[in-house]
Design a protein around this motif. Structure first.
Motif, PDB file in Angstrom:
ATOM      1  N   ASN A   1      62.800  17.484 -11.733  1.00 41.62           N
ATOM      2  CA  ASN A   1      63.362  16.216 -11.239  1.00 41.62           C
ATOM      3  C   ASN A   1      63.800  16.374  -9.786  1.00 41.62           C
ATOM      4  OD1 ASN A   1      64.138  13.516 -11.504  1.00 41.62           O
ATOM      5  ND2 ASN A   1      66.254  14.086 -12.001  1.00 41.62           N
ATOM      6  N   THR A   2      62.848  16.745  -8.924  1.00 41.91           N
ATOM      7  CA  THR A   2      63.179  16.946  -7.513  1.00 41.91           C
ATOM      8  C   THR A   2      61.955  16.694  -6.640  1.00 41.91           C
ATOM      9  OG1 THR A   2      64.052  18.529  -5.919  1.00 41.91           O
ATOM     10  CG2 THR A   2      62.643  19.418  -7.622  1.00 41.91           C
ATOM     11  N   LEU A   3      62.173  16.396  -5.364  1.00 42.16           N
ATOM     12  CA  LEU A   3      61.097  16.214  -4.386  1.00 42.16           C
ATOM     13  C   LEU A   3      61.105  17.319  -3.355  1.00 42.16           C
ATOM     14  CD1 LEU A   3      61.326  12.353  -3.857  1.00 42.16           C
ATOM     15  CD2 LEU A   3      59.783  13.610  -5.359  1.00 42.16           C
ATOM     16  N   ASP A   4      62.174  18.169  -3.418  1.00 40.81           N
ATOM     17  CA  ASP A   4      62.293  19.315  -2.508  1.00 40.81           C
ATOM     18  C   ASP A   4      62.763  20.504  -3.331  1.00 40.81           C
ATOM     19  OD1 ASP A   4      62.196  17.954   0.387  1.00 40.81           O
ATOM     20  OD2 ASP A   4      63.457  16.707  -0.927  1.00 40.81           O
ATOM     21  N   TYR A   5      62.144  21.680  -3.121  1.00 35.16           N
ATOM     22  CA  TYR A   5      62.546  22.841  -3.916  1.00 35.16           C
ATOM     23  C   TYR A   5      62.144  24.120  -3.216  1.00 35.16           C
ATOM     24  CZ  TYR A   5      63.709  25.596  -7.983  1.00 35.16           C
ATOM     25  OH  TYR A   5      64.294  26.500  -8.835  1.00 35.16           O
ATOM     26  N   ASP A   6      63.047  25.134  -3.367  1.00 33.31           N
ATOM     27  CA  ASP A   6      62.805  26.458  -2.783  1.00 33.31           C
ATOM     28  C   ASP A   6      62.681  27.441  -3.931  1.00 33.31           C
ATOM     29  OD1 ASP A   6      62.639  28.721  -1.343  1.00 33.31           O
ATOM     30  OD2 ASP A   6      64.622  28.562  -0.379  1.00 33.31           O
ATOM     31  N   TYR A   7      61.498  28.034  -4.131  1.00 32.98           N
ATOM     32  CA  TYR A   7      61.273  28.978  -5.239  1.00 32.98           C
ATOM     33  C   TYR A   7      61.770  30.347  -4.815  1.00 32.98           C
ATOM     34  CZ  TYR A   7      58.337  25.198  -6.969  1.00 32.98           C
ATOM     35  OH  TYR A   7      57.890  23.994  -7.396  1.00 32.98           O
ATOM     36  N   THR A   8      63.095  30.471  -4.818  1.00 38.25           N
ATOM     37  CA  THR A   8      63.735  31.680  -4.297  1.00 38.25           C
ATOM     38  C   THR A   8      63.362  32.894  -5.129  1.00 38.25           C
ATOM     39  OG1 THR A   8      65.571  30.284  -3.561  1.00 38.25           O
ATOM     40  CG2 THR A   8      65.980  32.659  -3.663  1.00 38.25           C
ATOM     41  N   ASN A   9      63.109  34.030  -4.431  1.00 34.62           N
ATOM     42  CA  ASN A   9      62.815  35.326  -5.059  1.00 34.62           C
ATOM     43  C   ASN A   9      61.550  35.309  -5.922  1.00 34.62           C
ATOM     44  OD1 ASN A   9      65.151  36.458  -3.903  1.00 34.62           O
ATOM     45  ND2 ASN A   9      66.402  35.725  -5.623  1.00 34.62           N
ATOM     46  N   GLU A  10      60.670  34.333  -5.723  1.00 34.46           N
ATOM     47  CA  GLU A  10      59.403  34.319  -6.464  1.00 34.46           C
ATOM     48  C   GLU A  10      58.294  34.839  -5.532  1.00 34.46           C
ATOM     49  OE1 GLU A  10      58.322  31.003  -8.891  1.00 34.46           O
ATOM     50  OE2 GLU A  10      60.419  30.294  -9.065  1.00 34.46           O
ATOM     51  N   GLU A  11      57.558  35.883  -6.021  1.00 32.06           N
ATOM     52  CA  GLU A  11      56.453  36.491  -5.263  1.00 32.06           C
ATOM     53  C   GLU A  11      55.235  36.656  -6.185  1.00 32.06           C
ATOM     54  OE1 GLU A  11      57.595  40.141  -3.478  1.00 32.06           O
ATOM     55  OE2 GLU A  11      59.331  39.308  -2.392  1.00 32.06           O
ATOM     56  N   TYR A  12      54.040  36.465  -5.602  1.00 30.99           N
ATOM     57  CA  TYR A  12      52.828  36.529  -6.422  1.00 30.99           C
ATOM     58  C   TYR A  12      51.686  37.206  -5.636  1.00 30.99           C
ATOM     59  CZ  TYR A  12      55.513  33.109  -8.995  1.00 30.99           C
ATOM     60  OH  TYR A  12      56.512  32.497  -9.668  1.00 30.99           O
ATOM     61  N   ASP A  13      50.811  37.926  -6.414  1.00 35.98           N
ATOM     62  CA  ASP A  13      49.623  38.596  -5.830  1.00 35.98           C
ATOM     63  C   ASP A  13      48.345  37.982  -6.429  1.00 35.98           C
ATOM     64  OD1 ASP A  13      51.272  40.290  -4.409  1.00 35.98           O
ATOM     65  OD2 ASP A  13      51.213  41.883  -5.934  1.00 35.98           O
ATOM     66  N   LEU A  14      47.363  37.801  -5.560  1.00 38.40           N
ATOM     67  CA  LEU A  14      46.017  37.399  -6.021  1.00 38.40           C
ATOM     68  C   LEU A  14      44.983  38.433  -5.541  1.00 38.40           C
ATOM     69  CD1 LEU A  14      45.984  33.550  -5.262  1.00 38.40           C
ATOM     70  CD2 LEU A  14      46.194  34.645  -7.490  1.00 38.40           C
ATOM     71  N   ILE A  15      43.992  38.711  -6.354  1.00 36.37           N
ATOM     72  CA  ILE A  15      42.930  39.657  -5.951  1.00 36.37           C
ATOM     73  C   ILE A  15      41.786  38.850  -5.306  1.00 36.37           C
ATOM     74  CG2 ILE A  15      41.191  41.309  -6.743  1.00 36.37           C
ATOM     75  CD1 ILE A  15      43.119  42.018  -9.029  1.00 36.37           C
ATOM     76  N   TYR A  16      41.471  39.235  -4.060  1.00 34.05           N
ATOM     77  CA  TYR A  16      40.325  38.614  -3.363  1.00 34.05           C
ATOM     78  C   TYR A  16      39.134  39.570  -3.418  1.00 34.05           C
ATOM     79  CZ  TYR A  16      37.422  36.649   0.308  1.00 34.05           C
ATOM     80  OH  TYR A  16      36.357  36.108   1.007  1.00 34.05           O
ATOM     81  N   ASN A  17      38.056  39.124  -4.132  1.00 33.64           N
ATOM     82  CA  ASN A  17      36.843  39.935  -4.284  1.00 33.64           C
ATOM     83  C   ASN A  17      35.684  39.140  -3.638  1.00 33.64           C
ATOM     84  OD1 ASN A  17      34.646  41.502  -5.026  1.00 33.64           O
ATOM     85  ND2 ASN A  17      35.312  41.741  -7.157  1.00 33.64           N
ATOM     86  N   PRO A  18      35.184  39.608  -2.481  1.00 31.35           N
ATOM     87  CA  PRO A  18      34.125  38.858  -1.787  1.00 31.35           C
ATOM     88  C   PRO A  18      32.885  38.633  -2.661  1.00 31.35           C
ATOM     89  CG  PRO A  18      35.017  40.586  -0.373  1.00 31.35           C
ATOM     90  CD  PRO A  18      35.601  40.804  -1.711  1.00 31.35           C
ATOM     91  N   LEU A  19      32.608  39.563  -3.590  1.00 34.61           N
ATOM     92  CA  LEU A  19      31.416  39.428  -4.444  1.00 34.61           C
ATOM     93  C   LEU A  19      31.538  38.219  -5.358  1.00 34.61           C
ATOM     94  CD1 LEU A  19      30.810  43.195  -5.383  1.00 34.61           C
ATOM     95  CD2 LEU A  19      29.644  41.843  -3.623  1.00 34.61           C
ATOM     96  N   LYS A  20      32.770  37.965  -5.781  1.00 35.17           N
ATOM     97  CA  LYS A  20      32.960  36.850  -6.701  1.00 35.17           C
ATOM     98  C   LYS A  20      33.239  35.539  -5.952  1.00 35.17           C
ATOM     99  CE  LYS A  20      34.710  39.616 -10.567  1.00 35.17           C
ATOM    100  NZ  LYS A  20      35.815  39.809 -11.505  1.00 35.17           N
ATOM    101  N   MET A  21      33.670  35.612  -4.696  1.00 32.33           N
ATOM    102  CA  MET A  21      34.062  34.423  -3.947  1.00 32.33           C
ATOM    103  C   MET A  21      32.856  33.667  -3.391  1.00 32.33           C
ATOM    104  SD  MET A  21      37.274  34.040  -4.143  1.00 32.33           S
ATOM    105  CE  MET A  21      37.711  32.947  -2.780  1.00 32.33           C
TER     106      MET A  21
END
Length: 453
Positions: A1-21
């Motif tokens: 229920n908000t239009l502004d939000y800070d996802y504090t302390n949230e970190e994420y990793d994605l694997i980038y594989n050129p063969l699959k991209m």
């Protein structure tokens, strides 16, 4: 229920594989609106090329773009589509660098964990040391307190607490009709003494009333105070307590002290704590005041004083008996003196009488120039009929009777009476009586005189 939000302390990793991209070099970032019931709604999307962020953390802030029907971004331009903004930081790390970073991070994490364990062990040891220090300090304080208490208790010896100069003032009115009938109760454990009961007063002095209670530490169980309670006596119902105070007896050891204290409400019987009242802590609860002088003396001193008092009383008693004996002897001596004096006076009188009687010799007493005047009127009608009667013992002589007069001269009348001391029995006077003669009733005596011959 908000239009502004800070996802504090949230970190994420994605694997980038050129063969699959399949030649695709962007990361697609979508923003959705979560729905608990229905299907989630996509708000918008942005595409970001990852190469500018290779081994360099880059701050990204882009306007969210809409998707077309094919699910593709309608525009790669960063234009405001009124869908909002998205911000994040991004870094693109090659696999070898990433693995190295993971290993470094794991080592750092392990080192940090070990350091945390060591710090925790140190903290735990410090906590245990502090607990031990506090426990040792508490034991030291308790031991110190115990020794102080023992030293204090040692001062409270078995003895007697004496009370006098007792009074109450400004007492709270307890009765619906009238005032109060107050009495004061002094208590030391089971030992107690009560004053007399005053009647219908709020102020009273218990004059000449003195009391003492036994203070026995073995019975008092460490309690050092005397309880002083003031009651209102009720002849029908239970006596009402007006108020009470607790007074430490030690300041009165071998010295009489005066106390003037405000009465306090009665404490809950469940509350065994006892707080001594002093002038600084004793506040006015509008119940009135109790005043008394108190003296705390040891049992040995009390016995000594008691013996001295008994000796003093015996001495006073002996002195009183001695004084009484002296007074009785004085009275006896005075009585004897008075008896002796009376005997001496009587003997003197007897001798004087004998000397006087010796002057009264047997002879004749002659009377002439006889008259009466200003006589009291004795008759209802007329005046008097007076005559004069001369008496010497049983011998008498009477004048003639005058008629209807209050003044009269018995001219040419003279009379003689024989005076015989043997017959007169020591009487030295001639009796002269004046009568009013009545022909029908008894003659009335007007008056008389006695004349020494």
């Amino acid at each position: 229920n908000t239009l502004d939000y800070d996802y504090t302390n949230e970190e994420y990793d994605l694997i980038y594989n050129p063969l699959k991209m399949q030649g695709k070099k962007e990361v697609e970032v979508e923003v959705w609106d979560y729905n608990k019931v229905g299907k989630n709604d996509i708000i918008g999307v942005v595409n970001i090329d990852i190469l500018p962020s290779k081994n360099k953390e880059t701050q990204i802030e882009l306007f969210i773009q809409p998707k077309n029907d094919k699910g593709e971004v309608q525009s790669n331009l960063n234009t405001d589509q009124k869908l909002g903004k998205i911000s994040f930081s991004m870094i693109y790390i090659p696999e070898d660098d990433y693995l190295k970073r993971l290993r470094d991070a794991e080592l750092k994490k392990r080192k940090t964990e070990q350091e945390l364990i060591r710090q925790k062990e140190l903290e735990e040891q410090r906590r245990l040391d502090e607990i031990k220090r506090i426990a040792d300090e508490q034991r030291r304080l308790e031991e110190e307190k115990r020794r102080q208490q023992e030293a204090l208790n040692a001062q409270y010896i078995k003895g007697y607490v004496q009370f006098k100069n007792i009074s109450v003032s400004n007492l709270k009115k307890m009765d619906f009709i009238g005032k109060s009938d107050p009495f004061v109760l002094f208590k030391a454990g089971e030992s107690s003494q009560q004053t007399t009961v005053a009647k219908n007063v709020l102020d009273y002095q218990y004059l000449n009333e003195e009391y003492e209670v036994l203070y026995d530490p073995s019975v008092m169980q460490g309690k050092h105070e005397i309880e002083v309670e003031v009651y209102d006596q009720d002849s029908v119902t239970k006596n009402d307590i007006i108020g009470a105070v607790s007074v430490d007896i030690l300041p009165s050891l071998n010295q009489e002290r005066q106390f003037d204290l405000f009465l306090q409400p009665q404490k809950d019987k469940k509350d065994d704590s006892s707080k001594s009242e002093t002038s600084s802590t004793n506040s006015d609860k509008k119940l009135g005041k109790v005043s008394f002088s108190m003296n705390y003396i040891s049992e040995q001193d009390w016995i000594k004083n008691f013996k001295q008092e008994q000796l003093r009383k015996q001495k006073i008693k002996d002195e009183i008996i001695k004084q009484k004996e002296l007074e009785e002897q004085k009275i006896k001596d005075e009585i004897q003196r008075r008896l002796d004096e009376q005997k001496r006076i009587e003997e003197e009188k007897r001798k004087q009488k004998e000397a006087l009687d010796a002057q009264y010799i047997k002879g004749v007493v002659q009377f002439k120039n006889i008259s009466v005047s200003n006589l009291k009127k004795m008759d209802l009608i007329g005046k008097n009929d007076p005559f004069v009667l001369f008496k010497a013992g049983e011998l008498t002589k009477q004048t003639t009777t005058a008629k209807n007069t209050l003044n009269y001269d018995y001219l040419n009348e003279s009379y003689e009476l024989l005076y015989d001391p043997a017959v007169m029995q020591g009487k030295h006077e001639i009796e002269v009586e004046v009568y009013d003669q009545d022909s029908l009733t008894k003659n009335d005596l007007i008056g008389a005189v006695n004349v020494d011959v």
